[in-house]
Design a protein around this motif. Structure first.
Motif, short mmCIF file in Angstrom:
data_model
loop_
_atom_site.label_atom_id
_atom_site.label_comp_id
_atom_site.label_asym_id
_atom_site.label_seq_id
_atom_site.Cartn_x
_atom_site.Cartn_y
_atom_site.Cartn_z
N LEU A 85 -15.04 -6.13 -5.86
CA LEU A 85 -14.02 -6.96 -5.20
C LEU A 85 -14.63 -7.01 -3.53
CD1 LEU A 85 -10.58 -5.36 -6.24
CD2 LEU A 85 -11.78 -7.50 -6.91
N ASP A 86 -14.32 -8.44 -2.99
CA ASP A 86 -14.75 -8.64 -1.75
C ASP A 86 -13.62 -7.90 -0.79
OD1 ASP A 86 -12.75 -10.83 -0.53
OD2 ASP A 86 -13.29 -11.19 -2.64
N PRO A 87 -14.00 -7.52 0.48
CA PRO A 87 -12.81 -6.87 1.30
C PRO A 87 -11.39 -7.65 1.28
CG PRO A 87 -15.03 -6.58 2.27
CD PRO A 87 -15.16 -7.59 1.12
N LYS A 88 -11.61 -8.73 1.48
CA LYS A 88 -10.49 -9.36 1.54
C LYS A 88 -9.67 -9.35 0.28
CE LYS A 88 -9.72 -14.06 1.11
NZ LYS A 88 -9.70 -15.77 1.70
N THR A 89 -10.01 -9.48 -0.68
CA THR A 89 -9.34 -9.33 -2.16
C THR A 89 -8.97 -8.23 -2.33
OG1 THR A 89 -10.63 -11.24 -3.17
CG2 THR A 89 -9.46 -9.77 -4.64
N ARG A 90 -9.64 -7.08 -1.84
CA ARG A 90 -9.11 -5.53 -1.92
C ARG A 90 -8.09 -5.35 -0.88
NH1 ARG A 90 -12.70 -2.00 -4.49
NH2 ARG A 90 -14.27 -3.10 -4.16
N ALA A 91 -8.14 -5.90 0.14
CA ALA A 91 -6.94 -5.64 1.03
C ALA A 91 -5.64 -6.40 0.38
CB ALA A 91 -7.27 -6.37 2.23
N LEU A 92 -5.81 -7.39 -0.06
CA LEU A 92 -4.58 -8.30 -0.87
C LEU A 92 -4.00 -7.46 -1.93
CD1 LEU A 92 -5.96 -11.99 -0.42
CD2 LEU A 92 -3.85 -11.08 0.72
N CYS A 93 -4.93 -7.02 -2.67
CA CYS A 93 -4.50 -5.93 -3.73
C CYS A 93 -3.81 -4.78 -3.19
CB CYS A 93 -5.80 -5.65 -4.34
SG CYS A 93 -6.60 -6.80 -5.66
N THR A 94 -4.20 -4.26 -2.05
CA THR A 94 -3.29 -3.23 -1.57
C THR A 94 -2.00 -3.63 -0.92
OG1 THR A 94 -5.55 -2.21 -0.88
CG2 THR A 94 -3.80 -1.20 0.26
N VAL A 95 -2.14 -4.82 -0.49
CA VAL A 95 -0.89 -5.31 0.08
C VAL A 95 0.18 -5.55 -1.16
CG1 VAL A 95 0.44 -7.61 1.18
CG2 VAL A 95 -1.47 -6.38 2.17
N ALA A 96 -0.17 -6.16 -2.08
CA ALA A 96 0.57 -6.19 -3.37
C ALA A 96 0.96 -4.86 -4.02
CB ALA A 96 -0.17 -6.92 -4.70
N MET A 97 0.21 -3.84 -3.87
CA MET A 97 0.68 -2.55 -4.60
C MET A 97 1.77 -2.06 -3.61
SD MET A 97 -2.82 -1.24 -6.34
CE MET A 97 -4.13 -1.96 -5.49
N LEU A 98 1.58 -2.00 -2.39
CA LEU A 98 2.36 -1.35 -1.39
C LEU A 98 3.58 -1.95 -1.38
CD1 LEU A 98 -0.07 -0.57 1.27
CD2 LEU A 98 0.90 1.19 -0.25
N ALA A 99 3.52 -3.31 -1.33
CA ALA A 99 4.85 -3.87 -1.41
C ALA A 99 5.72 -3.49 -2.91
CB ALA A 99 4.91 -5.58 -1.47
N CYS A 100 5.09 -3.54 -3.90
CA CYS A 100 5.54 -3.11 -5.08
C CYS A 100 6.27 -1.71 -5.12
CB CYS A 100 4.65 -3.25 -6.31
SG CYS A 100 4.41 -4.93 -6.85
N LEU A 101 5.53 -0.89 -4.40
CA LEU A 101 6.01 0.71 -4.22
C LEU A 101 7.07 0.87 -2.98
CD1 LEU A 101 2.59 2.27 -4.80
CD2 LEU A 101 4.45 2.56 -6.56
N ASP A 102 7.27 -0.14 -2.33
CA ASP A 102 8.27 -0.14 -1.16
C ASP A 102 7.78 0.73 -0.06
OD1 ASP A 102 10.19 -1.30 0.13
OD2 ASP A 102 11.65 0.29 -0.49
N GLN A 103 6.49 0.68 0.05
CA GLN A 103 6.04 1.52 1.16
C GLN A 103 5.77 0.74 2.56
OE1 GLN A 103 5.22 4.95 0.73
NE2 GLN A 103 6.48 4.54 -0.94
N GLN A 104 6.96 0.69 3.20
CA GLN A 104 6.90 -0.28 4.16
C GLN A 104 5.89 0.05 5.44
OE1 GLN A 104 8.66 -3.33 4.32
NE2 GLN A 104 9.04 -2.62 2.21
#
Length: 107
Positions: free
Chosen positions: A50-69
């Motif tokens: 994964l390119d860094p931007k996609t990796r960062a967006l995946c991280t945003v999605a996962m943290l949002a789902c986990l409600d890790q504000q």
């Protein structure tokens, strides 16, 4: 491995934040600190599929789902640092609401 992890951590979090972040982790738990630097940044975030931007967006999605504000705020900035647009980040938030929140409401 730790040197590569520190470099990758700097790319995602900003070089100006590495020293402070490492000090925080070391004070919190030295084993966790080593795990995050060597494995999370040194292996997972440094992968080449994964390119860094996609990796960062995946991280945003996962943290949002986990409600890790707190971490979510850090990685939204990271995604912007990797070139994600505000629109791309909003789209991730829309997908989170549709795929993670809506089923909870319907249940």
């Amino acid at each position: 491995m730790a040197e590569r992890g520190e470099k990758v951590m700097g790319r995602f979090l900003g070089a100006e934040n590495v020293e402070r972040g490492q000090a925080y982790l070391e004070d919190l738990d030295p084993d966790l600190h080593r795990y995050i630097i060597e494995f999370v940044y040194g292996e997972v975030y440094s992968g080449d599929v994964l390119d860094p931007k996609t990796r960062a967006l995946c991280t945003v999605a996962m943290l949002a789902c986990l409600d890790q504000q707190l971490q979510l705020a850090v990685y939204v900035r990271s995604a912007r640092r990797q070139g994600a647009s505000e629109g791309e980040i909003r789209e991730v938030a829309t997908m989170k609401r549709a795929l993670a929140d809506a089923p909870k409401v319907a249940a």
